[in-house]
Scaffold this active site. Structure first.
Site, mmCIF file in Angstrom:
data_model
loop_
_atom_site.group_PDB
_atom_site.id
_atom_site.type_symbol
_atom_site.label_atom_id
_atom_site.label_comp_id
_atom_site.label_asym_id
_atom_site.label_seq_id
_atom_site.Cartn_x
_atom_site.Cartn_y
_atom_site.Cartn_z
ATOM 1 N N SER A 187 45.099 37.443 48.877
ATOM 2 C CA SER A 187 43.899 36.985 48.171
ATOM 3 C C SER A 187 42.782 36.740 49.189
ATOM 4 C CB SER A 187 44.195 35.679 47.429
ATOM 5 O OG SER A 187 44.411 34.638 48.374
ATOM 6 N N GLY A 228 48.016 29.635 38.289
ATOM 7 C CA GLY A 228 48.359 28.282 38.736
ATOM 8 C C GLY A 228 49.620 27.726 38.102
ATOM 9 N N ASN A 242 52.155 39.788 38.655
ATOM 10 C CA ASN A 242 51.725 38.986 39.808
ATOM 11 C C ASN A 242 52.354 37.600 39.814
ATOM 12 O OD1 ASN A 242 49.967 41.106 40.158
ATOM 13 N ND2 ASN A 242 48.131 39.841 40.315
ATOM 14 N N GLU A 265 39.886 44.829 36.157
ATOM 15 C CA GLU A 265 40.275 43.802 35.171
ATOM 16 C C GLU A 265 39.259 43.719 34.041
ATOM 17 O OE1 GLU A 265 41.748 40.095 36.675
ATOM 18 O OE2 GLU A 265 41.444 39.041 34.771
ATOM 19 N N ASP A 278 44.092 41.202 46.414
ATOM 20 C CA ASP A 278 44.159 40.521 45.117
ATOM 21 C C ASP A 278 42.782 39.901 44.819
ATOM 22 O OD1 ASP A 278 45.465 39.463 42.888
ATOM 23 O OD2 ASP A 278 46.132 37.667 43.947
HETATM 24 P P1 13P Z 1 50.426 32.730 39.321
HETATM 25 O O1 13P Z 1 49.508 31.595 39.661
HETATM 26 O O2 13P Z 1 50.928 32.624 37.938
HETATM 27 O O3 13P Z 1 51.525 32.890 40.313
HETATM 28 O O4 13P Z 1 49.542 34.070 39.364
HETATM 29 C C1 13P Z 1 49.339 34.782 40.557
HETATM 30 C C2 13P Z 1 48.306 35.842 40.418
HETATM 31 O O5 13P Z 1 47.903 36.252 39.348
HETATM 32 C C3 13P Z 1 47.802 36.427 41.665
HETATM 33 O O6 13P Z 1 46.761 37.309 41.420
HETATM 34 O O1 G3H Z 2 45.449 34.765 41.591
HETATM 35 C C1 G3H Z 2 45.308 34.041 42.560
HETATM 36 C C2 G3H Z 2 46.367 33.905 43.573
HETATM 37 O O2 G3H Z 2 47.356 33.001 43.145
HETATM 38 C C3 G3H Z 2 45.798 33.562 44.887
HETATM 39 O O3 G3H Z 2 45.435 32.251 44.974
HETATM 40 O O4 G3H Z 2 43.155 32.238 45.955
HETATM 41 O O5 G3H Z 2 44.656 30.231 46.127
HETATM 42 O O6 G3H Z 2 45.144 32.285 47.466
HETATM 43 P P1 G3H Z 2 44.531 31.710 46.205
HETATM 44 ZN ZN ZN Z 3 45.558 36.819 39.717
#
Ligand code: 13P
Ligand code: G3H
Ligand code: ZN
Length: 334
Positions: free
Chosen positions: A56, A191, A277, A146, A94
């Site tokens: 991410s 989350g 994911n 998306e 991501d």
């Molecule tokens: P979760 O917070 O459900 O693990 O989702 C992760 C996600 O979508 C990363 O892009």
């Molecule tokens: O979809 C988001 C992922 O869980 C990444 O989260 O931006 O806190 O690294 P983050």
């Molecule tokens: Zn995501």
């Protein structure tokens, strides 16, 4: 300029084609640390599964983009060292927020990028996604787009409200952008707090929250509009209640944390959903193991002591997802 092929990575095209045809989904696990990377690779090798390692913007900020790229290259070498002759590992961006972030990743060895224009007006989402696709495809990098907005709050990804994907828009969107896969909103959420207690019912026996079901009707409508087209689900952690309970037992405070039931993800994996994911479940497995270890070993202070059970817990969680939920075990091409 580094091309992912020189790092031994693969893009998502072939693995998605096989996953859609075979009725399973490829795991997309986020990583920020060496222990997560090791656990992902060990799990993928042990189960003979293709895997998407995703980064991410928050991960790039935390770990440094160059280090993450070398870690992905290291992941390929590590998989081979563990006995997998032909690992299929994707390095994926991501929630890319701009053309520039996507380009930077493509130029430095990513094999797949997501441009997340879900919060933009429709035409703007199309225009930037298409620009990313046009650039990415020159280097055979695949692009996830998306449509629809997920609820949930993370460090770098935040939205108060969700809007389901409108099936009537998907043909126009996929055709005009040329994207390789499409993330949709059918009720998953980012989350560890995916639903408010008001959105759930409560199991009278355990007192735990029971979330509302995903909108499978919307998923099936989308599949009809785009037959065989790879669909992605974000926000698909299940928030394992044993991890939540361990965290709470050893000094944490995660009241009413709730995720997506695994049976629903299993069902989704059998459809055109070919990438799922998971990030929060890894965070929870790691935190639960560390909290427990430190509470039981108050005199220990060497990070290797508490990170070893944390890495083991993540590895077991990844294996469970691959084998019991997504069904990608044994699905390597060779
Ligand atoms: P979760 O917070 O459900 O693990 O989702 C992760 C996600 O979508 C990363 O892009
Ligand atoms: O979809 C988001 C992922 O869980 C990444 O989260 O931006 O806190 O690294 P983050
Ligand atoms: Zn995501």
């Amino acid at each position: 300029m580094v091309n992912y092929k020189d790092l031994g990575l693969v893009n998502t095209r072939e693995m998605f084609k096989r996953a859609v045809a075979g009725g399973y989904a490829i795991p997309a696990f986020n990583f920020n640390t060496m222990e997560q990377m090791q656990a992902i690779v060990m799990a993928a090798v042990e189960t003979k599964s293709p895997v998407i390692m995703q980064v991410s913007r928050g991960a790039r900020k935390y770990a440094n983009p160059t280090i993450l790229r070398y870690m992905a290259e290291g992941a390929v070498a590590y998989a081979k060292e563990l006995g997998c002759a032909n690992p299929e590992i994707v390095l994926h961006l991501d929630h890319g927020d701009s053309f520039e972030t996507c380009k930077d990743c493509i130029d430095t060895g990513f094999s797949s990028v997501m441009f997340d224009g879900s919060s933009l007006p429709y035409e703007e989402n199309i225009a930037i996604t298409k620009k990313v696709v046009d650039y990415a495809h020159q280097f055979d990098v695949t692009v996830e787009a998306e449509l629809g907005v997920l609820a949930g709050v993370e460090d770098e990804v935040a939205s108060e409200e969700s809007h389901y994907t409108k099936p009537e828009e998907v043909i126009d969107f996929a055709t005009r952008t040329g994207c390789d896969s499409l993330a949709i909103s059918i009720g998953t959420s980012h989350g560890a707090y995916k639903f408010t207690p008001e959105q759930c019912t409560r199991d009278p026996k355990t007192g735990k929250l029971v979330p509302p079901p995903l909108a499978f009707d919307i998923l099936h409508e989308i599949e009809k509009k785009l037959p065989g087209f790879p669909i992605v689900l974000h926000g698909s952690s299940s928030v394992p209640q044993d991890c939540v309970d361990t965290i709470n037992e050893f000094g944490g405070k995660l009241p009413d944390a709730v995720g997506i039931p695994e049976e629903q993800l299993r069902e989704a994996s059998k459809s055109a959903v070919c990438k799922i994911n998971i990030d929060s479940d890894s965070r929870l497995a790691m935190t639960a193991a560390i909290r427990k270890y430190l509470a039981e070993n108050p005199g220990h202070f060497d990070p290797r002591q508490y990170l070893t059970p944390a890495r083991d817990a993540m590895k077991q969680m990844y294996i469970h997802k691959i084998v019991d939920v997504l069904g990608s075990d044994g699905k390597l091409a060779k």
